[in-house]
Motif scaffolding. Sequence first.
Motif, short mmCIF file in Angstrom:
data_model
loop_
_atom_site.label_atom_id
_atom_site.label_comp_id
_atom_site.label_asym_id
_atom_site.label_seq_id
_atom_site.Cartn_x
_atom_site.Cartn_y
_atom_site.Cartn_z
N TYR A 74 31.31 16.85 16.84
CA TYR A 74 29.90 17.19 16.77
C TYR A 74 29.37 16.98 15.36
O TYR A 74 29.88 17.54 14.39
CB TYR A 74 29.65 18.65 17.18
CG TYR A 74 28.20 19.04 17.02
CD1 TYR A 74 27.22 18.48 17.85
CD2 TYR A 74 27.80 19.93 16.04
CE1 TYR A 74 25.88 18.81 17.70
CE2 TYR A 74 26.46 20.28 15.89
CZ TYR A 74 25.51 19.71 16.72
OH TYR A 74 24.19 20.03 16.56
N SER A 108 33.36 27.97 13.88
CA SER A 108 33.39 26.84 12.95
C SER A 108 33.32 27.36 11.51
O SER A 108 32.84 28.47 11.26
CB SER A 108 32.24 25.89 13.22
OG SER A 108 30.99 26.56 13.12
N SER A 135 28.40 22.35 12.92
CA SER A 135 29.67 21.64 12.91
C SER A 135 30.59 22.25 13.96
O SER A 135 30.48 23.44 14.27
CB SER A 135 30.33 21.74 11.53
OG SER A 135 31.65 21.22 11.55
N ASP A 136 31.50 21.43 14.50
CA ASP A 136 32.52 21.99 15.39
C ASP A 136 33.89 22.01 14.71
O ASP A 136 34.92 22.16 15.34
CB ASP A 136 32.60 21.19 16.70
CG ASP A 136 33.02 19.74 16.50
OD1 ASP A 136 33.21 19.31 15.34
OD2 ASP A 136 33.17 19.01 17.50
N ASP A 188 30.66 30.53 19.92
CA ASP A 188 30.19 29.54 18.95
C ASP A 188 29.43 28.47 19.72
O ASP A 188 29.84 28.09 20.83
CB ASP A 188 31.38 28.90 18.21
CG ASP A 188 30.95 28.05 17.03
OD1 ASP A 188 31.05 28.54 15.88
OD2 ASP A 188 30.50 26.90 17.24
N ARG A 191 29.29 25.30 19.27
CA ARG A 191 29.91 23.98 19.37
C ARG A 191 31.43 23.98 19.25
O ARG A 191 32.08 23.01 19.67
CB ARG A 191 29.36 23.07 18.26
CG ARG A 191 27.89 22.74 18.40
CD ARG A 191 27.67 21.72 19.49
NE ARG A 191 26.25 21.40 19.68
CZ ARG A 191 25.82 20.45 20.50
NH1 ARG A 191 26.68 19.74 21.19
NH2 ARG A 191 24.52 20.22 20.62
N ALA A 192 32.02 24.99 18.67
CA ALA A 192 33.41 24.89 18.23
C ALA A 192 34.42 25.61 19.12
O ALA A 192 35.58 25.75 18.74
CB ALA A 192 33.54 25.42 16.80
N ASN A 206 37.70 23.51 20.05
CA ASN A 206 38.56 23.30 18.87
C ASN A 206 39.21 24.61 18.44
O ASN A 206 40.38 24.62 18.02
CB ASN A 206 37.73 22.73 17.72
CG ASN A 206 37.35 21.28 17.95
OD1 ASN A 206 37.93 20.60 18.80
ND2 ASN A 206 36.37 20.79 17.21
#
Length: 437
Positions: free
Chosen positions: A47, A325, A330-331, A356, A358-359, A362
């Motif tokens: 991302y 993150s 950010s991811d 989160d 986006r993360a 991960n």
Amino acid sequence: MKISVIGLGYLGAVHAASMAQLGHSVVGVDIDPRKVAALAAGRSPFYEPGLDELLAEVGATGRLTVSTDPAAVAGAQVHFVCVGTPQADDSNAADLTYVDAAVRGLLPRLAPGDLVVGKSTVPVGTAERLAGMVAAAQPEAALAWNPEFLREGFAVKDTLHPDRIVYGVPDGAAGERAVAQLDEVYAAPLAEHTPRIVADYPTAELVKVAANSFLATKISFINAMAELCEVAGADVTLLADAIGYDARIGRRFLNAGLGFGGGCLPKDIRAFMARAGELGADPAVAFLAEVDDINNRRRARMVELATEVLGGSVAGKRIAVLGASFKPDSDDVRDSPALEVAARLGAAGATVTVTDPRAIENARARHPELHYEPDLDVTVTCADAVLVLTEWREFRELDPERVGRLVAGRVVLDGRNALDRTAWQAAGWTYRALGRR
């Protein structure tokens, strides 16, 4: 120009797409078929705001192709090396395995007049060594070093409209040719009057690590002041406001909190110290050891603060962690302070739920023992405490009254000093933050 980009990770993928956007014909090469397949389909393998849109634009032009075949670089005039330099497993030094492999893979395919350009962050002295390898394989090719200054979350902008461009080139005619070739590559940003600095190899190599070390020092300085404010009963946010009016200091990056993480600052300052030691210049950067230590202490302090506000133990408590993150937009969860705090609380017996924007995936790969929930409302429901550990906009702008109706206890720990303390306290929350009473 025809350009090749070796390595399609965070740096390489953004660089390849941006070079195509600037009008060049670009071929990107990576050994990871997953990354190559995603980019070939016009999707970013990670991302980064604006990158998918950029890939769609350049995909329509046909100027960007990607491959897992090293031979695809043949015919390119400029070859950018954009592979990672992670911290070595057995020391603080940078692992140059990928850089060396990328350059060795290029050697048999270099033609007279070609330019190999390193963008990876490397220890000083690396460029000189690699230049010897290039000269031995193709005497009429050359090597330059062109450090990157990307900020995650702003990488597309930072590549297309950089705040400065640095060339590290050899002396003499080879250096003049390298400058001319790089000027052609960066013709568009240079036309915008972007500052251009032409330097020797060592200076160009040191620019990135020196910049990162200075930034890390500034962040750790205000976090050291936060430690002092806590014991003195002062407010680190007001302190930062006051000293930030001094033009010599400035207010940016003086936000006390959990400190820095990610794939650059922590490993870069450690590699800087390691290389300085190899050169016999340890005292010059000895202060960076304390910078690193201050940064890591913030994570432990947040766990202590959570334990304190929850009555001396987090065992059996339900804790909602907002953020995985290492920074917003950010991811990336590499060395993420937020995720480390969540893991420590879980290890101490708390029931931790992490959300989160986006993360999550991960984070799950790194800490599968934690519970992850994409829905923020579900995350905070029945929580005994809410910890804001990454300052995503959706977390900063939460309505404390609405969230208060979902939790079991109105206790919020602001790990980034990002919330409006007055508003949260007015809604009946116990508010605590690093460096503030």
